[in-house]
Design an enzyme around this catalytic site. Sequence first.
Site, short mmCIF file in Angstrom:
data_model
loop_
_atom_site.label_atom_id
_atom_site.label_comp_id
_atom_site.label_asym_id
_atom_site.label_seq_id
_atom_site.Cartn_x
_atom_site.Cartn_y
_atom_site.Cartn_z
N HIS A 102 0.82 -1.22 0.00
CA HIS A 102 0.00 0.00 0.00
C HIS A 102 0.85 1.26 0.00
O HIS A 102 0.35 2.34 -0.31
CB HIS A 102 -1.07 -0.03 1.11
CG HIS A 102 -0.60 0.29 2.50
ND1 HIS A 102 -0.28 -0.66 3.43
CD2 HIS A 102 -0.44 1.47 3.13
CE1 HIS A 102 0.07 -0.10 4.56
NE2 HIS A 102 -0.02 1.20 4.40
N ASP A 241 1.15 -7.60 2.14
CA ASP A 241 1.30 -6.15 1.96
C ASP A 241 2.78 -5.74 1.82
O ASP A 241 3.34 -5.10 2.70
CB ASP A 241 0.63 -5.42 3.13
CG ASP A 241 0.28 -3.99 2.78
OD1 ASP A 241 0.86 -3.46 1.82
OD2 ASP A 241 -0.58 -3.41 3.46
N SER A 676 3.90 2.46 8.22
CA SER A 676 3.67 1.44 7.21
C SER A 676 4.96 1.13 6.47
O SER A 676 5.63 2.04 5.97
CB SER A 676 2.63 1.92 6.20
OG SER A 676 1.37 1.84 6.79
N1 ARG Z 1 -4.66 0.72 7.11
C1 ARG Z 1 -3.39 0.74 6.48
C2 ARG Z 1 -2.57 1.91 6.94
O1 ARG Z 1 -3.08 2.96 7.21
C3 ARG Z 1 -3.50 0.85 5.01
C4 ARG Z 1 -3.99 -0.34 4.35
C5 ARG Z 1 -4.24 -0.10 2.90
N2 ARG Z 1 -5.20 -1.05 2.44
C6 ARG Z 1 -6.46 -0.74 2.10
N3 ARG Z 1 -7.28 -1.71 1.92
N4 ARG Z 1 -6.87 0.50 1.97
O2 ARG Z 1 -1.37 1.84 6.98
#
Ligand code: ARG
Length: 741
Positions: A102, A241, A676
Site C-alpha cells: 500500500h 502487503d 507502514s
Molecule cells: N490501514 C493501512 C494503513 O493505514 C493501510 C492499508 C491499505 N489497504 C487498504 N485496503 N486501503 O497503513
Amino acid sequence: MQQLLFICAAKKINMKKFSLTGLVVICLNLCSSFLLADEGMWLPFLIGEKTYQEMVKKGLKLTKDQIYSANKSSLKDAVIIFGRGCTGEIVSDKGLIFTNHHCGYDAIAKVSTVEHNYLKNGFWAKNLNEEIHVPDLTVQFLERIKDVTEKVNSELSKVEPSKTLSELPKILNNIAQNELTESEKQTSCEAKVVPMFSGNQYILFVYKKYKDVRLVGTPSESLGKFGGDTDNWEWPRHTADFSIFRVYADKNGNPAEYSPDNVPLKPKYVIPVSIKGVKPNSYAMTMGFPGGTNRFETSYGVKLKTEIENPSIVELRDIRLKNMFEEMKKSDAVKLKLASYYAGVANYWKFFDGENKQLLKYKVFEQKQNEENKFIEWAKQNNKTEYINLMNEFQQCFDNWKPYTKAAIYFREGILGSQLFSYAYRVFSLLNASKEEIQKNKLNYIELVIELNANIDLPSDKKNTAILLKKYKEDIDPSFVPESIYSNITKDISMTGNDQSSLNAYQNFVSNIYSNTILLNESKFNQWLENPDKSVLQQDPAFQVLNAFYQIYSTKILPENQKFQTCNYLLQQKYQKGILEMNKGKKEFYPDANFTMRLSYGVVKPYSPKDAVFYKEVCTLSGVLEKYKPGDYEFDLPKDFIETATKKDFGRYVDKGINDIAVTYITTNDITGGNSGSPVLNGNGELIGLAFDGNYEALSHKIHFDAQYNRTICVDIRYVLWIIEKIGKADNIIKELKISA
Ligand code: ARG
C-alpha cells in the site's frame, strides 16, 4: 549506571560535533522510569536506560549503539522515509528496498497501463535493466540530528504570543536552512526543525533525499491488497502487503535525477533477514516514521472529535467512495485512474469511523477528564499557579472554535472533496496573481491542469460535486452558506420540491460547470495562459463557485481556525510541560509522533477482542485459501497462487510448528500511519516482517494507547520470500538478501 554511561556518551558527542545538550536534559528528566505495557514511540537516539533494560528483558540482544549511532553505521541507516508518508528498509548492498504494497501502490498504479497492468498482475524484474523508474518517487535517509531548542526559543521570544503559530514555520525553516552545511547542500540534503512535546523542545533532522527510485517487484493487487477495505484495519488478516524498490545514485553514491547511468546505491547498513519465524512472546521491534499522534489530547479535543469532526468526515467520505467505486467496478482504466486516490480516502474513512467507536467504547473522554482533574489537583497542592486555570483556558479555546468546526470540515472534505474544486483550489492563486507571477509559475499551472485531466473521473466526480454541494447547504449554518450560488440552483427546483427534483437541479448546475470551465479544457487553459485575462477566470464557473465558498472560508472560518490552533498549541505546550514536571522521576515520556524516526518494542501476542472470542497471533496460507471468493473485488486470488498454495510447496519458508506458511502475525508494538513498511526486527536486529496496519479494536490509538487491545499487524517475512520465489520466480531478488535460517 548504564544510563549515566549513555548520558556521558551523549555529552561527549555533544562536545565533538552534535549539540545534544537539550536532549540530555529532557532525557534526565524523563528517562528515569518506564511506562507499563509496550506503549511508546521512542526517539531512537534518546532511549533511556530503563527503557533499554525493558527491551533487553523482552529479548533484545543489540546495544544501543547498534541501533542508533551518530558516528558509525547502525540500524537507523537502513530505515528510510519512503515516498511522502511511509517507511522502507534497505535489505541488500545494492540499495534494495522493502516496503508495503500500500506504500508502493501509487507508484505501481502510476507505471501501469491497461496493457501492462502491474497493479492487477504483479511485476517482477529479473535483472536491473527491467526495473522501472517511478517519476517523482523519492526516498530519504536520516543523516543527523541536533537539538536547536535554544535557537528557536530565542527567535520566538521576539514574537508576540498570538503570532507564535503563524511565525513558527518561518522561524523553523530559517534555522533549518542555516544549519545545512555546504556539502550537505551539494548532496541534496534537506533539513527540517520539528517541535517535540508541542514546542517544549525543537530538533533538527537532516535527510539525504534520493530521486531515482525504481520498481523491482510487486505481487498482484489481489495478494498485495487481499481483503481490500473489508479487512483493512482488521485482524485476522491475510494480506501480502509488500512491494520492492531500489534506490539509485550517481557514481559517487550521491542523489541524482533519474539517469540510465545511475547505479544502485551502496548503503551504509543492510538489514539481514531471518526465516526462523516467530512464536508468542518473540521479541519484535519496529523502526520507522509514525506520522502523528495526539496522546496529550484533552477531553475537550476528544469531545469535538467524537461529536463533530469524525462523524462529518465519515459521512462526506462515504458519499465520494460510493460514487467512485461504482465507476471503478465498470472499467480497468477508471480503476487504475482512481485506485490510489480512492484507497487514501477509504483508508481514513474507515479509520475515523472506527476511531470514534473506540473512543466512545473506552470512555476516553471520561479518562481524559480524570487525568485533567488529577493534574489540576497536583497544581493546586504544589502551588503551581501557572497551571491552575489551564483547563478553563482549554475550554474557552475549544468553545470559541466549536461553532466553526463543522463548516471548516465541510469546506475541506466536502467542497474540496470534489476533484475539480480541489484542483481549482490548487491553481486558485491565478485569480490574484500578476501577469509576471503567472508567467513565472506557468509550468506549475500547466502541470496541475494536465494532472487534473488525467486523474479526474468525470462521471463520479460530477455526481459527488452535486451531492456535496447539496449537503453543504442542508447541513451547514446559513451564515457560512454562499447564497449567491444557491439561489441559482434553488430557482430550478420544481414546485414538487422532492429530493430527486432537488438533486436534479444540483446536477444540472454541476453539469454546466464541468462543460464550461477552462480547467477541463487543456488547450483553452493553455491559450488563456498566453494572455491571462482575469475577467475570464472570474467568469469561469468552477472558479466562481469555489471563490464564493472560499470567500466565506477565508474571512469567517480561517481566522478563527488560526486563533484556535494558536491557543491550543500554546496551551498544549504548557500542559505537556506540566505533565512532565508532575511525573518527574516517576514516568518516562516520548513526544507525540510527528513523522520523525521512532522505535517501538514489544512482543508477538494473541488477544481477545471481546467476550468469549480469542484471536490467535498468526494467520496462515490455508487461511488465505479459506477467504478466497472467485471473482470477488477484494477476495479473489490468482490461479498460479492457488495451485502453488494447494500443492503445499512451502520450501524452506514453512513454519514447522503449523506445517503451513505463516502469512501474518500481531505484536504489541506502538505504531501508527507513516510506520507502514517499517521493518519488524527480532532481538538480533534481523528482519522478521513488515508492519502494515493496526487492529480495529485499537483505532483510538492516536489519542489513547490501550495496552490490552493494541496490536500491530505484520506480514511475515517468510510469506514475503515465499511469494517472491514461488509466485514471482524472482530468485534474483532472493539472492541479494542476507538470509539466515
Ligand atoms: N490501514 C493501512 C494503513 O493505514 C493501510 C492499508 C491499505 N489497504 C487498504 N485496503 N486501503 O497503513
